[in-house]
Design a protein around this motif. Structure first.
Motif, short mmCIF file in Angstrom:
data_model
loop_
_atom_site.label_atom_id
_atom_site.label_comp_id
_atom_site.label_asym_id
_atom_site.label_seq_id
_atom_site.Cartn_x
_atom_site.Cartn_y
_atom_site.Cartn_z
N TYR A 135 0.98 -1.01 0.02
CA TYR A 135 0.06 -0.21 0.16
C TYR A 135 0.56 0.76 -0.36
O TYR A 135 1.64 1.08 0.80
CB TYR A 135 -0.39 0.34 1.53
CG TYR A 135 -1.95 -0.96 1.54
CD1 TYR A 135 -3.20 -1.20 1.35
CD2 TYR A 135 -1.68 -2.16 1.81
CE1 TYR A 135 -3.94 -1.68 0.62
CE2 TYR A 135 -2.66 -3.81 1.60
CZ TYR A 135 -3.91 -3.31 1.26
OH TYR A 135 -5.22 -3.97 1.46
N ASP A 139 -3.17 6.07 0.00
CA ASP A 139 -4.52 4.74 0.03
C ASP A 139 -5.27 4.66 1.36
O ASP A 139 -5.77 4.15 1.44
CB ASP A 139 -4.09 3.32 -1.31
CG ASP A 139 -3.51 4.43 -2.38
OD1 ASP A 139 -4.11 5.61 -2.57
OD2 ASP A 139 -2.88 3.41 -3.41
N GLU A 167 -11.74 -0.41 4.67
CA GLU A 167 -12.86 -0.31 3.29
C GLU A 167 -11.47 -1.43 2.34
O GLU A 167 -11.87 -1.79 1.90
CB GLU A 167 -12.67 1.06 3.02
CG GLU A 167 -13.48 1.06 1.75
CD GLU A 167 -13.38 2.04 1.16
OE1 GLU A 167 -13.76 3.13 1.76
OE2 GLU A 167 -13.15 2.45 0.30
N ARG A 168 -10.01 -1.31 2.71
CA ARG A 168 -9.05 -1.43 1.86
C ARG A 168 -8.41 -2.32 2.19
O ARG A 168 -7.29 -3.76 1.61
CB ARG A 168 -8.64 -0.28 1.03
CG ARG A 168 -9.13 0.60 0.65
CD ARG A 168 -8.29 1.93 -0.16
NE ARG A 168 -9.36 2.44 -0.53
CZ ARG A 168 -8.79 3.88 -1.46
NH1 ARG A 168 -7.83 4.14 -1.31
NH2 ARG A 168 -9.94 4.62 -1.80
#
Ligand SMILES: Nc1ncnc2c1ncn2[C@@H]1O[C@H](COP(=O)(O)OP(=O)(O)O)[C@@H](O)[C@H]1O
Ligand SMILES: N[C@@H](CC(=O)OP(=O)(O)O)C(=O)O
Length: 443
Positions: A135, A139, A167-168
């Motif tokens: 990541y 982000d 969420e990611r």
């Protein structure tokens, strides 16, 4: 959840990254979030290539070949980082054409080290059976101000990272997150400053409410002095935040100066550990008072400081003299670290000769100004110092033994640090003798 930051020395090569893999694998139950620096030397290589480009010399080979060698040793497919190599070359070509390197371009080029490192580390982890994903920290909500070279996340970071993380980052995946870098609201890449991955780690830990932030480096935690200078330096098992903050500020590379603030604010302990000896307990930094703590915990120093001495009889009994001097310095953004006064002179240290020189014409109205470069601020840090008699005498005695002239001396009542200013040329002998006197002699 724990946040584990691995510095450049921990991710220098395949051999080191394999150690990181084993360390992370052994802690999967604690839901690790890994924050990684660039491979050791990579940020310097990128910055040097950019500086050369700014003089018209275009050559991306040093950083690109260095990264390619690590990626190949890890067995990464060539196309994993190919777009980055191209972008680095394009950027350096652009800099070499315009012969201009702005703080914004410098952050952009410096950011490639972390962005490439996390991708090859995550790829290697995944192929080695640890489910991981790379990541870019922006982000996960790391949006900063536009202060290139010393950017900080915008307010609301904690809520943003919690939401974006949920969420990611899928359950069961180890996120391998870029240290050091960020992005501003306009989408431009920023950095938090050299050696700043430690700070990224504690900001991420604070934002996510982690149980612990771990800084993995190449020493057995924080030591009584820099072990590369003092071979007999030894581990400090526990430190209070205030002590560690002094140590970080006064030049110990092992922690970035701002690292501890986010952790202090949220009461998250910081543990400094050794990638090369993962079973060593390292150093825990937190709020617990250890009444039995030694008077002196460690020695740190900052070289290449400048002393400004202003001598003036006007100081004698005059109200506001110092305030006026400090106002001029503040206007020229000169940061002052140590300050000592007498009735006829005031001496202070700063690390920026350029800014100080710009302030000098105005300062001369206050008295005769003397500027002494090549000075070191040497600091003795210890939570127990305020309640121990004779520490200053012992310190000064050691300096006399080392034949070192102490030019300034500062200690405030109840303080956890005693600061001295000496010439740069005397650092190694002063630190050696002082360490022997404070930590090695039977006391
Ligand atoms: N008091 C100290 N304790 C431990 N290390 C120190 C201390 N003072 C300076 N250092 C230096 O900090 C180095 C680790 O910082 P750095 O090279 O930036 O590591 P990393 O690559 O992990 O970010 C150590 O190798 C050591 O030489
Ligand atoms: N790679 C960046 C950030 C950093 O923190 O590195 P390290 O963890 O190796 O000190 C630098 O060299 O400044």
């Amino acid at each position: 959840m724990i946040v584990m930051k691995f510095g450049g020395s921990s991710v220098e090569s395949r051999a080191q990254i394999e150690k990181v893999l084993h360390i992370v694998r052994a802690r999967l139950a604690r839901r690790p979030v890994v924050v990684s620096s660039a491979h050791k030397g990579m940020t310097d290589a990128l910055i040097n290539a950019a500086k050369a480009a700014a003089t018209g010399r275009f050559d991306p080979s040093v950083p690109v070949n260095k990264q390619r060698a690590v990626a190949e040793s890890l067995g990464c497919a060539p196309d994993l980082l190919a777009p980055f190599y191209e972008e680095i070359a394009d950027l350096l070509r652009g800099i070499s054409l315009v012969k201009e390197l702005s703080p914004r371009s410098l952050d952009y080029i410096a950011s490639f080290g972390e962005r490439m490192a996390v991708r090859c580390i995550a790829d290697f982890f995944a192929r080695s059976g640890v489910p991981a994903r790379a990541y870019d920290v922006w982000d996960l909500g790391f949006i900063t101000d536009a202060n290139f070279g010393r950017a900080r996340p915008l307010p609301g970071f904690d809520a943003r990272i919690k939401a974006m993380f949920a969420e990611r980052v899928p359950e069961g995946i180890v996120p391998i997150v870029t240290g050091f870098v960020g992005r501003n609201e306009a989408g431009e890449i920023t950095t938090v400053g050299r050696n700043g991955s430690d700070l990224t780690a504690t900001l991420v830990a604070a934002g996510l409410g982690a149980e612990e932030a771990q800084i993995w480096s190449d020493t057995d935690g924080v030591m009584t002095a820099d072990p590369s200078v003092v071979k007999t330096a030894r581990n400090i098992p526990t430190m209070r935040f205030e002590e560690a903050a002094e140590l970080a500020f006064f030049g110990s590379r092992v922690l970035h100066p701002s690292t501890l603030l986010p952790a202090m604010e949220k009461g998250i302990p910081v543990r400094v550990l050794n990638t090369n000896r993962p079973d060593h307990p390292g150093t825990v930094i937190d709020f617990d008072t250890d009444a039995a703590s030694p008077a002196v915990t460690c020695i740190a120093y900052r070289e290449r400081q400048v002393v400004l001495k202003i001598s003036s009889t006007r100081m004698f009994g005059e109200v506001g003299f110092l305030a006026q001097v400090l106002a001029v310095l503040a206007r020229h953004e000169v940061v002052i670290d140590v300050i000592t006064t007498s009735e006829v002179s005031v001496s202070m240290t700063t690390d920026d000769l350029g800014k100080l020189s710009r302030a000098l014409p105005e300062l001369e109205q206050f008295g005769a100004c003397e500027v002494l470069p090549n000075r070191t601020t040497l600091v003795i840090v210890g939570q127990g110092m305020p309640r121990q008699k004779g520490v200053a005498a012992q310190v000064l005695d050691a300096m006399a033994q080392a034949g070192v002239n102490v030019e300034m001396l500062s200690y405030a009542t109840g303080s956890v640090n005693l600061s001295m200013v000496i010439e740069d040329a005397h650092v190694a002998s002063a630190v050696g003798v002082l360490h022997h006197s404070l930590f090695e002699k039977a006391r």
